[in-house]
Design an enzyme around this catalytic site. Structure first.
Site, PDB file in Angstrom:
ATOM      1  N   GLU A 270     -78.920  56.471   5.224  1.00  0.00           N
ATOM      2  CA  GLU A 270     -78.677  57.911   5.182  1.00  0.00           C
ATOM      3  C   GLU A 270     -78.942  58.435   3.774  1.00  0.00           C
ATOM      4  O   GLU A 270     -78.502  57.814   2.801  1.00  0.00           O
ATOM      5  CB  GLU A 270     -77.235  58.215   5.581  1.00  0.00           C
ATOM      6  CG  GLU A 270     -76.952  57.833   7.030  1.00  0.00           C
ATOM      7  CD  GLU A 270     -75.509  58.103   7.461  1.00  0.00           C
ATOM      8  OE1 GLU A 270     -74.724  58.631   6.650  1.00  0.00           O
ATOM      9  OE2 GLU A 270     -75.188  57.782   8.616  1.00  0.00           O
ATOM     10  N   HIS A 293     -74.738  63.092   9.888  1.00  0.00           N
ATOM     11  CA  HIS A 293     -73.405  62.520   9.644  1.00  0.00           C
ATOM     12  C   HIS A 293     -72.370  63.625   9.387  1.00  0.00           C
ATOM     13  O   HIS A 293     -71.676  63.620   8.364  1.00  0.00           O
ATOM     14  CB  HIS A 293     -73.445  61.531   8.470  1.00  0.00           C
ATOM     15  CG  HIS A 293     -72.301  60.549   8.500  1.00  0.00           C
ATOM     16  ND1 HIS A 293     -72.410  59.268   8.040  1.00  0.00           N
ATOM     17  CD2 HIS A 293     -71.019  60.671   8.930  1.00  0.00           C
ATOM     18  CE1 HIS A 293     -71.258  58.642   8.183  1.00  0.00           C
ATOM     19  NE2 HIS A 293     -70.393  59.476   8.724  1.00  0.00           N
TER      20      HIS A 293
HETATM   21  P1  NAI Z   1     -60.278  53.047  14.420  1.00  0.00           P
HETATM   22  O1  NAI Z   1     -60.147  51.934  13.469  1.00  0.00           O
HETATM   23  O2  NAI Z   1     -59.107  53.898  14.715  1.00  0.00           O
HETATM   24  O3  NAI Z   1     -60.829  52.479  15.830  1.00  0.00           O
HETATM   25  C1  NAI Z   1     -61.850  51.530  15.940  1.00  0.00           C
HETATM   26  C2  NAI Z   1     -61.630  50.721  17.209  1.00  0.00           C
HETATM   27  O4  NAI Z   1     -62.725  49.842  17.396  1.00  0.00           O
HETATM   28  C3  NAI Z   1     -60.362  49.872  17.169  1.00  0.00           C
HETATM   29  O5  NAI Z   1     -59.594  50.094  18.315  1.00  0.00           O
HETATM   30  C4  NAI Z   1     -60.908  48.449  17.107  1.00  0.00           C
HETATM   31  O6  NAI Z   1     -60.052  47.504  17.734  1.00  0.00           O
HETATM   32  C5  NAI Z   1     -62.217  48.600  17.854  1.00  0.00           C
HETATM   33  N1  NAI Z   1     -63.180  47.542  17.565  1.00  0.00           N
HETATM   34  C6  NAI Z   1     -63.419  46.910  16.393  1.00  0.00           C
HETATM   35  N2  NAI Z   1     -64.388  45.998  16.550  1.00  0.00           N
HETATM   36  C7  NAI Z   1     -64.781  46.052  17.827  1.00  0.00           C
HETATM   37  C8  NAI Z   1     -65.757  45.352  18.595  1.00  0.00           C
HETATM   38  N3  NAI Z   1     -66.538  44.394  18.051  1.00  0.00           N
HETATM   39  N4  NAI Z   1     -65.870  45.651  19.910  1.00  0.00           N
HETATM   40  C9  NAI Z   1     -65.073  46.595  20.482  1.00  0.00           C
HETATM   41  N5  NAI Z   1     -64.149  47.281  19.806  1.00  0.00           N
HETATM   42  C10 NAI Z   1     -64.006  47.022  18.496  1.00  0.00           C
HETATM   43  O7  NAI Z   1     -61.490  53.922  13.883  1.00  0.00           O
HETATM   44  P2  NAI Z   1     -61.782  55.461  14.157  1.00  0.00           P
HETATM   45  O8  NAI Z   1     -61.069  56.307  13.182  1.00  0.00           O
HETATM   46  O9  NAI Z   1     -61.599  55.731  15.598  1.00  0.00           O
HETATM   47  O10 NAI Z   1     -63.327  55.530  13.773  1.00  0.00           O
HETATM   48  C11 NAI Z   1     -64.323  54.975  14.623  1.00  0.00           C
HETATM   49  C12 NAI Z   1     -65.683  55.045  13.950  1.00  0.00           C
HETATM   50  O11 NAI Z   1     -66.042  56.399  13.688  1.00  0.00           O
HETATM   51  C13 NAI Z   1     -65.738  54.326  12.611  1.00  0.00           C
HETATM   52  O12 NAI Z   1     -66.956  53.639  12.518  1.00  0.00           O
HETATM   53  C14 NAI Z   1     -65.769  55.463  11.609  1.00  0.00           C
HETATM   54  O13 NAI Z   1     -66.412  55.092  10.436  1.00  0.00           O
HETATM   55  C15 NAI Z   1     -66.575  56.507  12.380  1.00  0.00           C
HETATM   56  N6  NAI Z   1     -66.397  57.881  11.910  1.00  0.00           N
HETATM   57  C16 NAI Z   1     -67.496  58.688  11.888  1.00  0.00           C
HETATM   58  C17 NAI Z   1     -67.395  59.997  11.465  1.00  0.00           C
HETATM   59  C18 NAI Z   1     -68.586  60.884  11.467  1.00  0.00           C
HETATM   60  O14 NAI Z   1     -68.601  61.865  10.730  1.00  0.00           O
HETATM   61  N7  NAI Z   1     -69.582  60.609  12.285  1.00  0.00           N
HETATM   62  C19 NAI Z   1     -66.136  60.540  10.966  1.00  0.00           C
HETATM   63  C20 NAI Z   1     -65.000  59.620  11.110  1.00  0.00           C
HETATM   64  C21 NAI Z   1     -65.169  58.340  11.540  1.00  0.00           C
END
Ligand code: NAI
Length: 410
Positions: A270, A293
């Protein structure tokens, strides 16, 4: 809860960089801290080295690099808050070694992401990107074929964490059926159903949305084989991280009709600055929405971030609470009446706790509450001691071998 603070509030200096919301200034002012300096832009290393000398709390966003040199110059620095999600801009190792509590706001933009995911799903199901482009170029594409309602469709959520869960709630409210797959057991919200394997999820849903973190286990999680398992014409949404999805494989699958549309907000490479040029294999493919993003980028998220981080900084300053800290081990403790609280951050070497206990007991100082937590590098002890003996206790603890920082609250 008893209000604790040993520092006259007028002596606490707070520096906020990078146009952190006025809301944060208000929060500190409302808590009685008036020495809040707010600077619009980021500062260079040399500028910040000068500015930081008398600063107790520092707020930055993503453009300020908190280097070892800066942290070393912040002799009075107790804590730093990243008023954003990521903390890559901070030398975490150095902050930890120096016992500077580092906070961020990892979940403040959850709702913003979830709303856009649902919005994108609706746009793609109605093939709005194509119709929008056509209308802009003077073509009237009035056609119902290939356009669908969201209601009744099956959504597959990969990663049922904070964002996945919110997406699930919104999707159900719009009449979708939700399945989810997570690496850990997660209790369902509403009527969402867990599935045991990734393949099950891909095979049984029409819209797949990724909400996993960037880890070794999620790298290229969705590639050619996984896409081939999805139902023909499915929609794929990635608002998680760029390297969890194989974009060339997705581009091929859209061109072949295996995938009916995609919304992609995150990319393996990015650009750093807004206005930079950007290229992707997905450009100019029909029914693909590309965004820079911005899933979590809303005014509301900025306010949430500012409230969350300022609250954590104040909680640490006034009560020694380190919940959510990325550097100092997390302790969240109720205050004890008639005590003063001593916070002691030390190197994680054997014998510190016994040395503390020995020093205090040899002076007959009664410890009313004692809590210790360590990480690889440092330990954090919180002691609530009889307020009549606290000064003596504090001076004894300053001499404990391995002490990095100590302060007393009342
Ligand atoms: P979180 O940590 O609350 O949830 C992530 C989930 O993924 C957890 O339940 C975890 O157990 C699960 N997980 C981890 N490895 C896994 C795998 N190999 N297979 C299946 N499940 C798995 O994170 P959150 O806050 O929900 O964020 C999710 C994603 O969104 C992150 O990558 C974060 O960086 C991204 N994000 C993107 C934004 C954007 O602007 N596009 C803004 C905020 C977050």
């Amino acid at each position: 809860m008893t209000k604790l603070t040993s520092y006259p509030k007028e002596k606490i200096n707070i520096l906020l960089l990078e146009n952190i919301s006025e809301n944060a200034v208000l929060q500190f002012n409302n808590a009685g801290y008036k020495n809040v300096k707010r600077i619009k832009g980021a500062l260079s290393e040399s500028e910040l080295i000068k500015e930081i000398k008398n600063v107790h709390l520092l707020g930055i966003r993503s453009k300020t690099l908190l280097t070892e040199n800066i942290l070393r110059s912040g002799k009075k620095l107790l804590a730093a808050g990243c008023y954003c999600i990521g903390t890559n801009q901070v030398n975490l190792q150095s902050a930890t070694e120096k016992g500077i509590a580092l906070f961020n706001a990892p979940y403040s933009n959850t709702r913003s992401v979830a709303e856009l995911v649902i919005g994108s799903a609706i746009m793609l199901l109605r093939r709005i990107p194509e119709k929008n482009t056509a209308a802009h170029s003077g073509i009237w594409l009035k056609d119902a074929s290939g356009s669908f309602e969201l209601r009744g469709k099956k959504l597959g959520i990969i990663g049922y964490g904070n964002i996945g869960l919110q997406v699930s709630v919104l999707a159900e409210a719009l009449g979708m059926e939700v399945l989810y797959y997570d690496a850990e057991p997660k209790l369902p919200i509403g009527n969402a159903k867990p599935v045991r394997t990734l393949m099950e999820l891909l095979q049984q849903t029409n819209i797949v949305s990724l909400h996993i973190p960037e880890t070794a286990s999620t790298k290229d999680l969705i590639g050619k084989n996984e896409i081939a398992c999805m139902q023909k014409g499915s929609i794929l949404i990635n608002y998680a991280r760029g390297n969890v999805l194989d974009l060339p494989a997705l581009a091929e699958a859209i061109k072949s009709g295996q995938i009916g549309g995609a919304a992609i907000d995150v990319f393996p490479d990015e650009p750093e600055k807004t206005g930079s040029t950007f290229s992707s294999v997905l450009q100019n493919i029909p029914n693909v929405m590309l965004t820079p993003h911005i899933g979590g980028s809303t005014e509301e998220a900025q306010i949430n971030i500012s409230e969350d981080v300022s609250f954590k900084l104040l909680n640490f300053l006034e009560k020694g609470i380190t919940t959510g800290s990325l550097s100092v081990p997390a302790l969240n403790l109720p205050t004890t009446p008639n005590t003063h609280r001593i916070l002691h951050i030390h190197k994680n070497i054997p014998g510190v706790l016994s040395s503390i206990t020995l020093k205090l007991s040899s002076h007959n100082i009664n410890i009313i509450g004692q809590y210790l937590k360590t990480n690889d590098q440092i330990g954090y002890v919180v002691l609530d001691v009889d307020k009549n003996m606290s000064k003596e206790a504090f001076s004894l603890l300053k001499d404990v071998k391995g002490t990095i920082k100590s302060r007393m609250l009342w």
